[in-house]
Design an enzyme around this catalytic site. Structure first.
Site, PDB file in Angstrom:
ATOM      1  N   TYR A 146       2.203   5.515   6.269  1.00  0.00           N
ATOM      2  CA  TYR A 146       2.874   4.672   5.133  1.00  0.00           C
ATOM      3  C   TYR A 146       4.434   4.523   5.408  1.00  0.00           C
ATOM      4  CZ  TYR A 146       5.375   4.227   0.909  1.00  0.00           C
ATOM      5  OH  TYR A 146       6.153   3.883  -0.189  1.00  0.00           O
ATOM      6  N   LYS A 160       6.591   0.982   5.906  1.00  0.00           N
ATOM      7  CA  LYS A 160       7.875   0.833   5.025  1.00  0.00           C
ATOM      8  C   LYS A 160       9.138   0.601   5.752  1.00  0.00           C
ATOM      9  CE  LYS A 160       7.866  -0.220   1.248  1.00  0.00           C
ATOM     10  NZ  LYS A 160       7.687  -1.512   0.700  1.00  0.00           N
ATOM     11  N   GLU A 193       0.879  -1.249  -0.090  1.00  0.00           N
ATOM     12  CA  GLU A 193      -0.114  -0.094   0.148  1.00  0.00           C
ATOM     13  C   GLU A 193       1.008   1.208   0.153  1.00  0.00           C
ATOM     14  OE1 GLU A 193      -3.264   0.383  -0.135  1.00  0.00           O
ATOM     15  OE2 GLU A 193      -3.770  -1.777  -0.101  1.00  0.00           O
ATOM     16  N   THR A 250      11.340   2.705   0.113  1.00  0.00           N
ATOM     17  CA  THR A 250      10.964   4.172  -0.163  1.00  0.00           C
ATOM     18  C   THR A 250      12.192   5.084   0.558  1.00  0.00           C
ATOM     19  OG1 THR A 250       9.582   6.034  -0.107  1.00  0.00           O
ATOM     20  CG2 THR A 250       9.397   4.214   1.590  1.00  0.00           C
ATOM     21  N   ASP A 251      12.481   6.363  -0.249  1.00  0.00           N
ATOM     22  CA  ASP A 251      13.393   7.091   0.639  1.00  0.00           C
ATOM     23  C   ASP A 251      12.770   7.655   1.900  1.00  0.00           C
ATOM     24  OD1 ASP A 251      11.574   8.855  -0.720  1.00  0.00           O
ATOM     25  OD2 ASP A 251      13.188   9.986  -1.879  1.00  0.00           O
ATOM     26  N   GLU A 252      11.310   7.464   1.987  1.00  0.00           N
ATOM     27  CA  GLU A 252      10.644   8.353   2.979  1.00  0.00           C
ATOM     28  C   GLU A 252      10.774   7.611   4.383  1.00  0.00           C
ATOM     29  OE1 GLU A 252       6.291   8.842   2.404  1.00  0.00           O
ATOM     30  OE2 GLU A 252       6.536   9.226   0.153  1.00  0.00           O
TER      31      GLU A 252
HETATM   32  O1  DAU Z   1       9.588   9.275  -2.269  1.00  0.00           O
HETATM   33  C1  DAU Z   1       8.913   7.911  -2.577  1.00  0.00           C
HETATM   34  C2  DAU Z   1       7.603   8.078  -2.398  1.00  0.00           C
HETATM   35  O2  DAU Z   1       6.915   9.011  -3.347  1.00  0.00           O
HETATM   36  C3  DAU Z   1       7.037   6.691  -2.416  1.00  0.00           C
HETATM   37  O3  DAU Z   1       7.304   5.725  -1.399  1.00  0.00           O
HETATM   38  C4  DAU Z   1       5.327   6.641  -2.355  1.00  0.00           C
HETATM   39  O4  DAU Z   1       4.914   5.274  -2.430  1.00  0.00           O
HETATM   40  C5  DAU Z   1       4.925   7.581  -3.334  1.00  0.00           C
HETATM   41  O5  DAU Z   1       3.494   7.842  -3.195  1.00  0.00           O
HETATM   42  C6  DAU Z   1       5.481   8.959  -3.420  1.00  0.00           C
HETATM   43  O6  DAU Z   1       5.038   9.515  -1.948  1.00  0.00           O
HETATM   44  P1  DAU Z   1       4.767  11.139  -2.153  1.00  0.00           P
HETATM   45  O7  DAU Z   1       3.801  11.523  -0.904  1.00  0.00           O
HETATM   46  O8  DAU Z   1       5.785  12.027  -2.056  1.00  0.00           O
HETATM   47  O9  DAU Z   1       3.781  11.124  -3.583  1.00  0.00           O
HETATM   48  P2  DAU Z   1       2.621  11.952  -4.160  1.00  0.00           P
HETATM   49  O10 DAU Z   1       2.405  11.667  -5.457  1.00  0.00           O
HETATM   50  O11 DAU Z   1       1.395  11.565  -3.239  1.00  0.00           O
HETATM   51  O12 DAU Z   1       2.824  13.756  -3.593  1.00  0.00           O
HETATM   52  C7  DAU Z   1       4.086  14.022  -4.266  1.00  0.00           C
HETATM   53  C8  DAU Z   1       3.927  15.548  -3.817  1.00  0.00           C
HETATM   54  O13 DAU Z   1       3.080  16.224  -4.264  1.00  0.00           O
HETATM   55  C9  DAU Z   1       3.912  15.504  -2.351  1.00  0.00           C
HETATM   56  O14 DAU Z   1       4.804  16.704  -1.773  1.00  0.00           O
HETATM   57  C10 DAU Z   1       2.518  15.870  -2.088  1.00  0.00           C
HETATM   58  C11 DAU Z   1       2.090  17.018  -3.439  1.00  0.00           C
HETATM   59  N1  DAU Z   1       0.787  16.536  -3.928  1.00  0.00           N
HETATM   60  C12 DAU Z   1       0.348  15.689  -4.255  1.00  0.00           C
HETATM   61  C13 DAU Z   1      -0.911  15.167  -4.741  1.00  0.00           C
HETATM   62  C14 DAU Z   1      -1.625  14.089  -4.791  1.00  0.00           C
HETATM   63  C15 DAU Z   1       0.003  18.044  -4.462  1.00  0.00           C
HETATM   64  O15 DAU Z   1       0.607  19.022  -4.053  1.00  0.00           O
HETATM   65  N2  DAU Z   1      -0.981  17.761  -4.809  1.00  0.00           N
HETATM   66  C16 DAU Z   1      -1.744  16.565  -5.110  1.00  0.00           C
HETATM   67  O16 DAU Z   1      -2.787  16.411  -5.642  1.00  0.00           O
END
Ligand code: DAU
Length: 315
Positions: free
Chosen positions: A128, A132, A61, A101-103
């Site tokens: 999350y 991990k 997940e 993940t780097d997180e």
């Molecule tokens: O760093 C690796 C990680 O990258 C993975 O381990 C995760 O599985 C993957 O989901 C991703 O995590 P993030 O939380 O960084 O990814 P996300 O695409 O949800 O969001 C990327 C950035 O964009 C984050 O700073 C939040 C922002 N965001 C996200 C969404 C969905 C927005 O500003 N607007 C949005 O609608």
């Protein structure tokens, strides 16, 4: 991996909301088989692992926003599921590679000159990333205590084709394509270290083939950009005004910055990314979403309604 080998591959997938059967189209069906099931199902995992030489553990997940709403499923899949896989590879003496993940390292200040390395202490922030991190620690313990033949990799943010529309880049591209406005969390200064999914895959293949047992490798392509920069690039490439987006409610506990130092992977295993031009990679990704509407459209409305319910962050 499919491209470069003649191995027979079994995909074990729970086929949750995040899966898409269309993603398997075109794969050679004489050597790729899908088993629909749960990695936390010990009997099924044991039966499958016994028949294979290598397990590459991509199952998770993976979405932070969902983990804030329903963390239980993250513990079950990411922690219990990894435990069941580890027990099975231990019983059957099977090579194991764990994708992470780097997180797990938490976040960095915007002006911190350091990037994450293999020795950065774990400090996860979200449900999350903490699941991990837990799974990584289980793998390390199984290596040390039981001597399983395992490697780990921690990768930065992926982008590219076939990515679920809940993630930042495909969410914004498909918003534009459906005449909705892109949604930026908070002030958009959060930095992510973007890597094309093909580069992540080639790095995993290299580690599976050449990685040293017990080692962790960090995967990254020097792709640090803040969210506003990425969003403006998408808007420009799609012929929209750069300010045609909405600021929405920020994600609670939102990590500020991730940054990977992948020197070990490059120097020891000779890996290099191919997609070093993010603008080109984004343009190709936009084209892919334009021409593959049938792949993502069925999940778009459901994803947006989940966002609306969970975080109220649609406007
Ligand atoms: O760093 C690796 C990680 O990258 C993975 O381990 C995760 O599985 C993957 O989901 C991703 O995590 P993030 O939380 O960084 O990814 P996300 O695409 O949800 O969001 C990327 C950035 O964009 C984050 O700073 C939040 C922002 N965001 C996200 C969404 C969905 C927005 O500003 N607007 C949005 O609608």
């Amino acid at each position: 991996m499919i491209k470069h080998s003649d191995s027979a591959i079994t995909i074990l997938d729970k086929m949750t909301y995040a899966a898409n059967r269309l993603s398997l189209e075109g794969l050679p069906n004489n050597r790729v088989k899908l088993v629909v099931g749960d990695i936390a199902d010990a009997a099924l995992v044991d039966e499958l692992v016994a028949k294979h030489d290598v397990v590459v553990h991509f199952a998770a997940e993976s979405h932070n926003d969902n983990s804030l709403h329903d963390p239980g499923v993250f513990v079950r899949t990411n922690v219990v599921g990894t435990f069941e896989l580890l027990e099975a590879v231990r019983r059957h003496n099977v090579r194991f590679h764990h994708i992470s993940t780097d997180e797990v390292y938490g976040d960095l200040a915007l002006d911190d000159p350091q990037r994450f390395t293999e020795t950065t202490p774990y400090n996860p922030s979200s449900p999350y990333s903490s699941t991990k991190a837990s799974s990584d620690l289980l793998v390390r313990a199984w290596v040390r205590s039981f001597g399983i033949n395992a490697t780990l990799s921690n990768c930065s943010n992926n982008y590219g084709p076939f990515q679920h529309v809940e993630k930042f880049i495909p969410r914004q591209i498909t918003n534009v394509l459906t005449c909705d406005r892109p949604k930026l969390y908070g002030d958009g200064t959060n930095v992510r270290d973007w890597i094309h999914v093909q580069d992540h895959s080639s790095a995993v293949q290299r580690i599976v083939e050449k990685g040293q047992a017990g080692r962790t490798y960090l995967i990254g392509a020097d792709g640090e950009r803040n969210n506003i920069q990425v969003l403006k690039m998408i808007l420009r490439l799609m012929g929209e005004p750069e300010d045609a987006f909405d600021h929405v409610l920020d994600r609670p506990g939102h990590d500020l910055r991730y940054a990977i130092d992948s020197t070990t992977l490059r120097t020891e295993l000779g890996w290099e990314p191919e997609y070093t031009d993010i603008e080109l990679g984004l343009a190709q990704t936009i084209d892919w979403y334009r021409t593959n509407q049938a792949w993502w459209e069925p999940s778009k409305a459901q994803t947006e309604s989940r966002y609306a319910q969970q975080l109220g962050n649609t406007s």
